[in-house]
Design a protein around this motif. Structure first.
Motif, PDB file in Angstrom:
ATOM      1  N   UNK A 669      -2.531  -9.513  -7.396  1.00 33.55           N
ATOM      2  CA  UNK A 669      -3.562  -8.977  -8.293  1.00 33.55           C
ATOM      3  C   UNK A 669      -3.946  -9.964  -9.385  1.00 33.55           C
ATOM      4  N   UNK A 670      -3.074 -10.906  -9.725  1.00 35.14           N
ATOM      5  CA  UNK A 670      -3.399 -11.903 -10.728  1.00 35.14           C
ATOM      6  C   UNK A 670      -3.048 -11.483 -12.138  1.00 35.14           C
ATOM      7  N   UNK A 671      -3.140 -12.466 -13.059  1.00 35.93           N
ATOM      8  CA  UNK A 671      -2.849 -12.197 -14.463  1.00 35.93           C
ATOM      9  C   UNK A 671      -3.922 -11.323 -15.100  1.00 35.93           C
ATOM     10  N   UNK A 672      -5.135 -11.499 -14.666  1.00 33.81           N
ATOM     11  CA  UNK A 672      -6.262 -10.788 -15.270  1.00 33.81           C
ATOM     12  C   UNK A 672      -7.106 -10.151 -14.168  1.00 33.81           C
ATOM     13  N   UNK A 673      -6.608  -9.075 -13.573  1.00 37.02           N
ATOM     14  CA  UNK A 673      -7.390  -8.401 -12.534  1.00 37.02           C
ATOM     15  C   UNK A 673      -8.604  -7.720 -13.151  1.00 37.02           C
ATOM     16  N   UNK A 674      -9.476  -7.201 -12.317  1.00 34.93           N
ATOM     17  CA  UNK A 674     -10.555  -6.388 -12.857  1.00 34.93           C
ATOM     18  C   UNK A 674      -9.938  -5.303 -13.723  1.00 34.93           C
ATOM     19  N   UNK A 675     -10.654  -4.866 -14.729  1.00 31.76           N
ATOM     20  CA  UNK A 675     -10.015  -3.898 -15.618  1.00 31.76           C
ATOM     21  C   UNK A 675      -9.676  -2.603 -14.887  1.00 31.76           C
ATOM     22  N   UNK A 676     -10.454  -2.264 -13.865  1.00 32.50           N
ATOM     23  CA  UNK A 676     -10.123  -1.064 -13.100  1.00 32.50           C
ATOM     24  C   UNK A 676      -8.687  -1.145 -12.579  1.00 32.50           C
ATOM     25  N   UNK A 677      -8.310  -2.319 -12.089  1.00 37.00           N
ATOM     26  CA  UNK A 677      -6.939  -2.512 -11.624  1.00 37.00           C
ATOM     27  C   UNK A 677      -5.989  -2.659 -12.806  1.00 37.00           C
ATOM     28  N   UNK A 678      -6.402  -3.428 -13.826  1.00 36.29           N
ATOM     29  CA  UNK A 678      -5.555  -3.603 -14.995  1.00 36.29           C
ATOM     30  C   UNK A 678      -5.241  -2.283 -15.678  1.00 36.29           C
ATOM     31  N   UNK A 679      -6.212  -1.399 -15.696  1.00 36.56           N
ATOM     32  CA  UNK A 679      -6.014  -0.076 -16.281  1.00 36.56           C
ATOM     33  C   UNK A 679      -4.926   0.690 -15.535  1.00 36.56           C
ATOM     34  N   UNK A 680      -4.998   0.662 -14.211  1.00 35.69           N
ATOM     35  CA  UNK A 680      -4.003   1.360 -13.406  1.00 35.69           C
ATOM     36  C   UNK A 680      -2.603   0.789 -13.651  1.00 35.69           C
ATOM     37  N   UNK A 681      -2.527  -0.528 -13.780  1.00 37.25           N
ATOM     38  CA  UNK A 681      -1.239  -1.157 -14.052  1.00 37.25           C
ATOM     39  C   UNK A 681      -0.711  -0.732 -15.415  1.00 37.25           C
ATOM     40  N   UNK A 682      -1.593  -0.669 -16.403  1.00 41.84           N
ATOM     41  CA  UNK A 682      -1.170  -0.237 -17.739  1.00 41.84           C
ATOM     42  C   UNK A 682      -0.664   1.201 -17.707  1.00 41.84           C
ATOM     43  N   UNK A 683      -1.355   2.056 -16.937  1.00 42.97           N
ATOM     44  CA  UNK A 683      -0.944   3.462 -16.864  1.00 42.97           C
ATOM     45  C   UNK A 683       0.425   3.602 -16.213  1.00 42.97           C
ATOM     46  N   UNK A 684       0.628   2.937 -15.098  1.00 41.14           N
ATOM     47  CA  UNK A 684       1.880   3.134 -14.378  1.00 41.14           C
ATOM     48  C   UNK A 684       3.061   2.484 -15.106  1.00 41.14           C
ATOM     49  N   UNK A 685       2.821   1.358 -15.769  1.00 42.69           N
ATOM     50  CA  UNK A 685       3.941   0.726 -16.465  1.00 42.69           C
ATOM     51  C   UNK A 685       4.170   1.333 -17.836  1.00 42.69           C
ATOM     52  N   UNK A 686       3.183   2.010 -18.400  1.00 45.71           N
ATOM     53  CA  UNK A 686       3.459   2.846 -19.567  1.00 45.71           C
ATOM     54  C   UNK A 686       4.383   3.989 -19.140  1.00 45.71           C
ATOM     55  N   UNK A 687       4.144   4.545 -17.957  1.00 46.15           N
ATOM     56  CA  UNK A 687       5.094   5.514 -17.398  1.00 46.15           C
ATOM     57  C   UNK A 687       6.505   4.924 -17.378  1.00 46.15           C
ATOM     58  N   UNK A 688       6.592   3.681 -16.898  1.00 49.20           N
ATOM     59  CA  UNK A 688       7.894   3.035 -16.779  1.00 49.20           C
ATOM     60  C   UNK A 688       8.536   2.767 -18.126  1.00 49.20           C
ATOM     61  N   UNK A 689       7.728   2.349 -19.112  1.00 50.23           N
ATOM     62  CA  UNK A 689       8.286   2.087 -20.436  1.00 50.23           C
ATOM     63  C   UNK A 689       8.803   3.378 -21.067  1.00 50.23           C
ATOM     64  N   UNK A 690       8.057   4.454 -20.901  1.00 48.99           N
ATOM     65  CA  UNK A 690       8.552   5.745 -21.385  1.00 48.99           C
ATOM     66  C   UNK A 690       9.779   6.164 -20.581  1.00 48.99           C
ATOM     67  N   UNK A 691       9.827   5.792 -19.315  1.00 49.12           N
ATOM     68  CA  UNK A 691      11.031   6.038 -18.525  1.00 49.12           C
ATOM     69  C   UNK A 691      12.244   5.342 -19.113  1.00 49.12           C
ATOM     70  N   UNK A 692      12.064   4.104 -19.575  1.00 47.75           N
ATOM     71  CA  UNK A 692      13.163   3.393 -20.217  1.00 47.75           C
ATOM     72  C   UNK A 692      13.562   4.069 -21.532  1.00 47.75           C
ATOM     73  N   UNK A 693      12.566   4.585 -22.256  1.00 52.99           N
ATOM     74  CA  UNK A 693      12.854   5.312 -23.493  1.00 52.99           C
ATOM     75  C   UNK A 693      13.664   6.578 -23.169  1.00 52.99           C
TER      76      UNK A 693
END
Length: 801
Positions: A669-693
């Protein structure tokens, strides 16, 4: 060097001398040859040189033809990779230097003369090992047999290890039943830095098998049950009224901290902003100009003032004064520097680049410094030319050039250090644009769900949460506005020979190589201490960078921090310490078997939370200690947190590869994917960060001591016994074998091998084993106190007849 190779080198030297003597600026497209501004002296016969095998990157077919024309000794290996032809060749150092002038560069050195001798000895040793292994049946262990379903398909993943894995000839084959049909496939052997890791297999399947069998070509076999890797059904109903999705574009540092300040104003009872004490160098550069078009006539001029503080207002003019026999003269008049070049009796300019540089450094030193181009002698005659200095920065004026104060968003109902701390930090590497969004999305979710979501409320009420949206704001700004592939910060430690404007995208320090544990300065692999333009330049010293010192300050001043997540991109990895190894591939100390088990158990929860968003699976092959799944990263920040501070520290690599079902392959996907993809990555890894919390919360609420059992226990045995320990949860076991009280200084149960479980204790004589266990929350089995004279530790005696 052989006689034939010496003769060939002489031929090449003649060809090279003839070409440079012609003074061509371009031989053919893509292959530039330096222009000779002054007559070149005769070159001595080259000294005898060592020979090595290297991999060359050849830019086009004409360059390949040039290799043949020059008589370069090519091997039979050539392949195209990303549009570049890679060719192996047998060359001397002088040939390597010559090839650079044709745009042909060395990608990798494969074998040196010394290595040939070592390889011979290695081969002889290997044949002895292989012969020994072939004479006895090996032992096969199935480390993992999993299936998982991602966005588009179901996969079978197997990891297996064989006792004969050090021999490349050892092959493993897996067999299983799929829809009533028996299928089989060979496993790949994975070796990293000379160490055999395991064999693995990953492929799409149409039906999930119940078990797999792995067979070695040496006769060993093992059978394992296939289990689900991620996404197992979890109890309870999905959350209702849980709000999320608070990012709609990539955010530069200024925007990130504006958002943070807005949250602090809106939720004053739950948020405060912490200003870090070490300001960055700033998004700023000295202004520069390069006057002259050839290497030995060029002059690089650099302002003493930052570009935005006056350097960008300067200009330099080299001119012919229009008189004969004129001396070289420099006049610094306000913002303009005038250089009257020396002339001869015919009025022709005769000043060399080095002479002009000396004059500038003497008579205009209050405004600029001057240097030759990349260490050239500067013997060429300069020509009249005018240039305006510029810092080359393109960010709008509202982006501050001043040193930046890095901030942490501190979230919690009780922010007094009384609650366990959790740290999430992002964008150590500037080009990783998705990573700050993970922290901002997480902050928004914690705060905006606090009032109505019970689970969020308990997290915020019982934890002290620190989020650093961007560790590297200067580099991030440079990535956004100037050079999007910027990895490092913007501090330039290169000397004059590497500080011309064309190198500006290579300056800086890799902040995730600048820490003090397992660093390149201590001999660990994965960073450079000498190459200032290297992508993994570790800086001039450990913790030389304010950005790195800020993280240290945070850990030092908030000792309640117990868990941390370093957020990077891309590739979809989930990793932990050790993060570095030395040239012998000896890693930093591995976690105990109990600590490793906790990392894995916590990871299962976190990765399931990531998968919940859109089905993204962080692959088992990309989960584990850093050297086991990626490479050595000397001086990384997570190792500092783990080894110096005892903080359980993970590393996200957001942006998992996406499976292209039509092409049947993974796509990055690259360092700077289209924001549509970047958005999805932010959503799922925010899930993961809250999972760590959530892992941190559960750990803080864990007051139940672990329980353990030695198997076998007390008894009489006719021969040696392998003793293993069963535990009720992930816990470190400290033990003694001499009948003494176990303490925290006693030996502990280690891992039995890379990516394997806990070791067993081999008992071959009558032995009393005394032990106790401590879990990740610090609970000690039976409330035993190792620091007192307490006797309530575990004990078994094995009598060997």
């Amino acid at each position: 060097m052989t006689k034939q190779k010496k003769q060939k080198w002489k031929r090449n030297l003649v060809v090279m001398t003839a070409i440079t003597g012609l003074g061509f600026s371009t031989f053919y497209p893509g292959l530039s040859i330096p222009v000779a501004a002054v007559e070149q002296p005769d070159q001595p016969i080259p000294k005898e040189e060592s020979v090595s095998i290297v991999q060359l990157e050849v830019p086009n077919q004409k360059a390949k033809d040039k290799l043949l024309e020059l008589g370069i000794d090519l091997t039979h290996r050539a392949q195209e990779h990303n549009g570049i032809l890679e060719v192996d060749a047998v060359v001397t150092p002088s040939e390597i230097a010559m090839l650079k002038t044709f745009g042909i560069k060395v990608k990798d050195t494969l074998i040196t003369e010394n290595q040939w001798n070592a390889r011979t000895a290695e081969r002889q040793a290997a044949t002895k090992i292989e012969a020994s292994l072939a004479s006895s049946e090996d032992t096969v262990k199935i480390l993992r047999a999993n299936y998982y379903t991602n966005q588009s398909e179901t996969f079978l993943y197997i990891e297996a290890k064989t006792s004969a894995g050090t021999a490349a000839s050892t092959a493993l084959t897996a067999t299983w039943t799929e829809n009533g049909v028996e299928k089989s496939a060979a496993l790949n052997r994975f070796v990293d830095y000379g160490e055999y890791m395991y064999h693995w297999l990953e492929l799409p399947i149409s039906a999930i098998p119940s078990s797999v069998k792995v067979t070695s070509n040496l006769g060993g076999t093992a059978t394992g049950t296939v289990t689900q890797w991620l996404g197992a059904d979890k109890p309870g109903n999905p959350k209702k009224h849980y709000v999320k999705d608070f990012v709609d574009h990539y955010m530069a540092p200024g925007e990130l901290y504006e958002r943070a300040e807005e949250l602090a104003k809106e939720f004053p009872d739950l948020v405060e902003i912490i200003d870090m004490p070490n300001k960055t160098n700033g998004y700023r550069r000295l202004a520069q100009a390069q006057l002259g078009n050839t290497t030995n006539t060029a002059v690089v001029v650099t302002s003493k003032a930052w570009g935005h503080e006056g350097g960008n207002d300067l200009s330099v003019e080299f001119r012919n004064p229009g008189t004969i026999n004129a001396p070289l003269k420099v006049t610094a008049d306000g913002k303009k520097i005038l250089v009257d070049l020396a002339t001869d009796s015919s009025g022709k300019t005769v000043s060399t680049a080095q002479q002009v540089i000396t004059a500038l450094n003497s008579d205009a030193k209050q405004l600029v410094s001057a240097a030759t181009y990349r260490g050239n002698t500067g013997a060429g005659i300069v020509s009249p030319v005018t240039a305006k200095l510029t810092d080359g920065l393109n960010a709008p004026a509202n982006v501050s050039r001043d040193p930046f104060t890095v901030k942490a968003i501190r979230i919690g109902k009780h922010r007094d250090g009384s609650k366990p701390g959790v740290l999430g930090y992002a964008q150590e590497h500037a080009r990783e644009w998705v990573t700050p969004l993970v922290t901002i999305e997480t902050a928004e979710r914690l705060l905006r769900n606090y009032a109505h979501d019970g689970e969020t409320k308990k997290l915020v009420d019982n934890l002290d949460i620190f989020l650093v949206p961007t560790v590297n704001p200067d580099g991030a700004n440079y990535s956004f506005y100037d050079y999007n592939m910027q990895r490092k910060n913007m501090t330039n430690y290169c000397g004059p020979a590497e500080s011309d404007p064309a190198y500006r995208t290579s300056w800086g320090v890799d902040l995730n190589r600048n820490h003090s544990v397992g660093s390149a300065f201590d001999g660990y692999v994965g960073a450079s201490t000498t190459q200032c333009r290297s992508g993994t330049y570790a800086g001039p010293a450990e913790n030389s960078e304010p950005e790195a010192r800020n993280l240290v300050w945070l850990a030092d001043n908030f000792s309640n921090i117990k868990f941390a997540m370093n957020i990077h991109s891309y590739g979809g990895y989930f990793m932990w310490s050790p993060g570095a190894y030395d040239p012998n591939r000896k890693t930093l100390p591995r976690p105990t078997a109990g600590e490793e088990a906790f990392y894995w158990a916590a990871s299962d929860n976190i990765l399931n939370d990531i998968q919940d968003h859109r089905g993204t699976v962080i692959l088992p092959s990309r989960t584990g200690p850093i050297p086991d799944v990626l490479y050595s990263a000397a001086g990384n920040s997570a190792d500092y947190l783990w080894y110096e501070k005892g903080i359980y520290a993970w590393n996200f690599e957001v942006g998992a590869d996406l499976w292209n079902k039509e092409k049947q392959r993974w796509e990055a996907v690259g360092f700077q994917p289209t924001f549509a993809e970047g958005h999805e990555e932010a959503m799922e890894f925010a899930n993961g960060l809250i999972g760590m919390i959530k892992v941190a919360y559960n750990n803080a609420k864990d007051h139940q001591p672990p329980s353990t059992k030695a198997v076998p226990g007390n008894g009489k045995f006719s021969g040696p016994v392998d003793v293993q320990f069963e535990t009720s949860e992930a816990a470190t076991i400290y033990y003694t074998l001499d009948g003494s009280r176990p303490t925290f200084e006693s030996a502990h149960i280690k891992l039995s091998g890379t990516r394997e479980g806990a070791e067993t204790l081999k008992v071959d004589k009558t032995t009393t084993i005394n032990w106790f266990a401590v879990d990740a929350a610090g609970n000690i089995e039976k409330n035993y106190n190792p620091l007192s004279n307490s006797k309530n530790f575990n004990s078994v005696t094995l009598t060997i007849k």
